[in-house]
Design a protein around this motif. Sequence first.
Motif, mmCIF file in Angstrom:
data_model
loop_
_atom_site.group_PDB
_atom_site.id
_atom_site.type_symbol
_atom_site.label_atom_id
_atom_site.label_comp_id
_atom_site.label_asym_id
_atom_site.label_seq_id
_atom_site.Cartn_x
_atom_site.Cartn_y
_atom_site.Cartn_z
ATOM 1 N N VAL A 180 -5.162 2.677 -0.342
ATOM 2 C CA VAL A 180 -4.749 2.514 -1.630
ATOM 3 C C VAL A 180 -3.502 1.707 -1.939
ATOM 4 O O VAL A 180 -2.352 2.065 -1.046
ATOM 5 C CB VAL A 180 -4.452 4.171 -2.140
ATOM 6 C CG1 VAL A 180 -4.091 4.144 -3.977
ATOM 7 C CG2 VAL A 180 -5.809 4.853 -1.981
ATOM 8 N N ARG A 218 -9.959 1.750 4.022
ATOM 9 C CA ARG A 218 -9.183 0.908 3.092
ATOM 10 C C ARG A 218 -7.980 1.609 2.377
ATOM 11 O O ARG A 218 -8.142 2.893 2.169
ATOM 12 C CB ARG A 218 -10.159 0.415 2.012
ATOM 13 C CG ARG A 218 -11.078 -0.572 2.764
ATOM 14 C CD ARG A 218 -12.087 -1.058 1.516
ATOM 15 N NE ARG A 218 -11.450 -1.563 0.405
ATOM 16 C CZ ARG A 218 -11.818 -1.351 -0.858
ATOM 17 N NH1 ARG A 218 -13.195 -0.661 -0.982
ATOM 18 N NH2 ARG A 218 -11.197 -1.570 -1.894
ATOM 19 N N THR A 264 0.938 -1.059 -0.307
ATOM 20 C CA THR A 264 0.123 0.033 0.017
ATOM 21 C C THR A 264 0.844 1.257 -0.175
ATOM 22 O O THR A 264 2.037 1.155 0.381
ATOM 23 C CB THR A 264 -0.756 0.091 1.326
ATOM 24 O OG1 THR A 264 -0.104 -0.224 2.403
ATOM 25 C CG2 THR A 264 -1.950 -1.075 1.119
ATOM 26 N N THR A 274 -18.545 3.691 -6.848
ATOM 27 C CA THR A 274 -18.103 2.988 -5.513
ATOM 28 C C THR A 274 -18.517 4.145 -4.332
ATOM 29 O O THR A 274 -18.922 3.658 -3.345
ATOM 30 C CB THR A 274 -16.629 2.558 -5.380
ATOM 31 O OG1 THR A 274 -16.334 1.839 -6.542
ATOM 32 C CG2 THR A 274 -16.252 1.982 -4.057
ATOM 33 N N VAL A 277 -8.465 0.074 -11.025
ATOM 34 C CA VAL A 277 -9.250 -0.578 -9.829
ATOM 35 C C VAL A 277 -9.503 -2.128 -10.385
ATOM 36 O O VAL A 277 -10.010 -2.315 -11.451
ATOM 37 C CB VAL A 277 -10.641 0.208 -9.779
ATOM 38 C CG1 VAL A 277 -11.389 -0.581 -8.710
ATOM 39 C CG2 VAL A 277 -10.358 1.572 -9.403
ATOM 40 N N TYR A 329 -10.887 9.916 -2.530
ATOM 41 C CA TYR A 329 -12.336 10.535 -2.718
ATOM 42 C C TYR A 329 -12.134 12.038 -2.443
ATOM 43 O O TYR A 329 -12.789 12.756 -3.388
ATOM 44 C CB TYR A 329 -13.202 9.983 -1.770
ATOM 45 C CG TYR A 329 -13.677 8.621 -2.364
ATOM 46 C CD1 TYR A 329 -13.339 8.075 -3.434
ATOM 47 C CD2 TYR A 329 -14.286 7.743 -1.252
ATOM 48 C CE1 TYR A 329 -13.892 6.869 -3.890
ATOM 49 C CE2 TYR A 329 -14.649 6.546 -1.774
ATOM 50 C CZ TYR A 329 -14.652 6.157 -2.944
ATOM 51 O OH TYR A 329 -14.865 4.786 -3.096
ATOM 52 N N THR A 362 -5.327 6.706 2.311
ATOM 53 C CA THR A 362 -6.809 5.742 2.112
ATOM 54 C C THR A 362 -7.620 6.175 0.924
ATOM 55 O O THR A 362 -7.462 7.333 0.389
ATOM 56 C CB THR A 362 -7.510 6.305 3.247
ATOM 57 O OG1 THR A 362 -8.033 7.386 3.401
ATOM 58 C CG2 THR A 362 -6.766 5.918 4.762
ATOM 59 N N ILE A 363 -8.588 5.236 0.743
ATOM 60 C CA ILE A 363 -9.604 5.549 -0.362
ATOM 61 C C ILE A 363 -10.413 6.760 -0.087
ATOM 62 O O ILE A 363 -10.433 7.718 -0.989
ATOM 63 C CB ILE A 363 -10.614 4.490 -0.386
ATOM 64 C CG1 ILE A 363 -9.821 3.112 -0.547
ATOM 65 C CG2 ILE A 363 -11.626 4.606 -1.684
ATOM 66 C CD1 ILE A 363 -9.153 2.963 -1.923
ATOM 67 N N ASP A 364 -10.577 6.959 1.271
ATOM 68 C CA ASP A 364 -11.360 8.273 1.338
ATOM 69 C C ASP A 364 -10.309 9.513 1.068
ATOM 70 O O ASP A 364 -11.012 10.560 0.558
ATOM 71 C CB ASP A 364 -11.772 8.271 3.079
ATOM 72 C CG ASP A 364 -13.107 7.515 3.258
ATOM 73 O OD1 ASP A 364 -13.554 7.117 2.400
ATOM 74 O OD2 ASP A 364 -13.245 7.110 4.418
ATOM 75 N N VAL A 388 -8.147 -0.696 -5.252
ATOM 76 C CA VAL A 388 -7.610 0.528 -5.697
ATOM 77 C C VAL A 388 -6.177 0.615 -5.664
ATOM 78 O O VAL A 388 -5.422 0.663 -4.798
ATOM 79 C CB VAL A 388 -8.544 1.694 -5.065
ATOM 80 C CG1 VAL A 388 -7.783 3.075 -5.929
ATOM 81 C CG2 VAL A 388 -9.825 1.476 -5.205
ATOM 82 N N LEU A 430 -14.796 5.244 -9.424
ATOM 83 C CA LEU A 430 -14.581 5.667 -8.054
ATOM 84 C C LEU A 430 -15.756 6.466 -7.519
ATOM 85 O O LEU A 430 -16.316 6.338 -6.589
ATOM 86 C CB LEU A 430 -13.282 6.533 -8.083
ATOM 87 C CG LEU A 430 -12.117 5.787 -8.238
ATOM 88 C CD1 LEU A 430 -10.701 6.714 -8.593
ATOM 89 C CD2 LEU A 430 -11.483 4.742 -7.175
#
Length: 186
Positions: free
Chosen positions: A71, A69, A44, A114, A84, A54, A49-51, A125, A111
């Motif tokens: 990346v 989660r 990673t 999701t 992805v 975003y 993070t995915i957040d 991701v 994205l």
Amino acid sequence: MTSLTGQLLVAMPQMHDPFFEHSVVYLCAHSQEDGAMGLVINKTIDELTIDDLYEQLSIEPAARGQRPRLVHFGGPVATGHGFVLHSTDYREEGTMGLGREFAMTATIDILRATGRGAGPRQSLVALGYAGWGPGQLDAEIQANGWLMVAADTGLVFDVEDGSKWQRALAKLGVNPEMLSGETGRA
């Protein structure tokens, strides 16, 4: 060598390249003519993070309060591009099917989907990818740099990245302590 698309590459212990040491790579494409492309599935990016992703892309996530989660570091090529790897229950125009259980999409639309809860059931991701020129990966495999194992969703999409290398070797019945990078002739 036949196509290895959809397989996992497992780095041999003697691989000391910092990008690939103890790596497990899902092969998204492989051919003699074009080379190979894959995503590292067990490393990673430091605390991204995915957040966070975003937020950088102005996407409002559907659910908050879940375990963050991370990346993944997909590889050292095109590290500013996102990919992805996901289950086949999600498809859009840019989705590339990778067999019965896997697909890959490299658009912002996945994205967004999701983020609003309409994306794939399972996904990973990654930023960047691993790439090999024609014949390069085949030569690395023949030089004892990689082992191959069948991919499965349990291993690929599991959030416990730290154990994926050992678990991939265990699928082959291999104890990492018993592997040698030495080659020779009898």
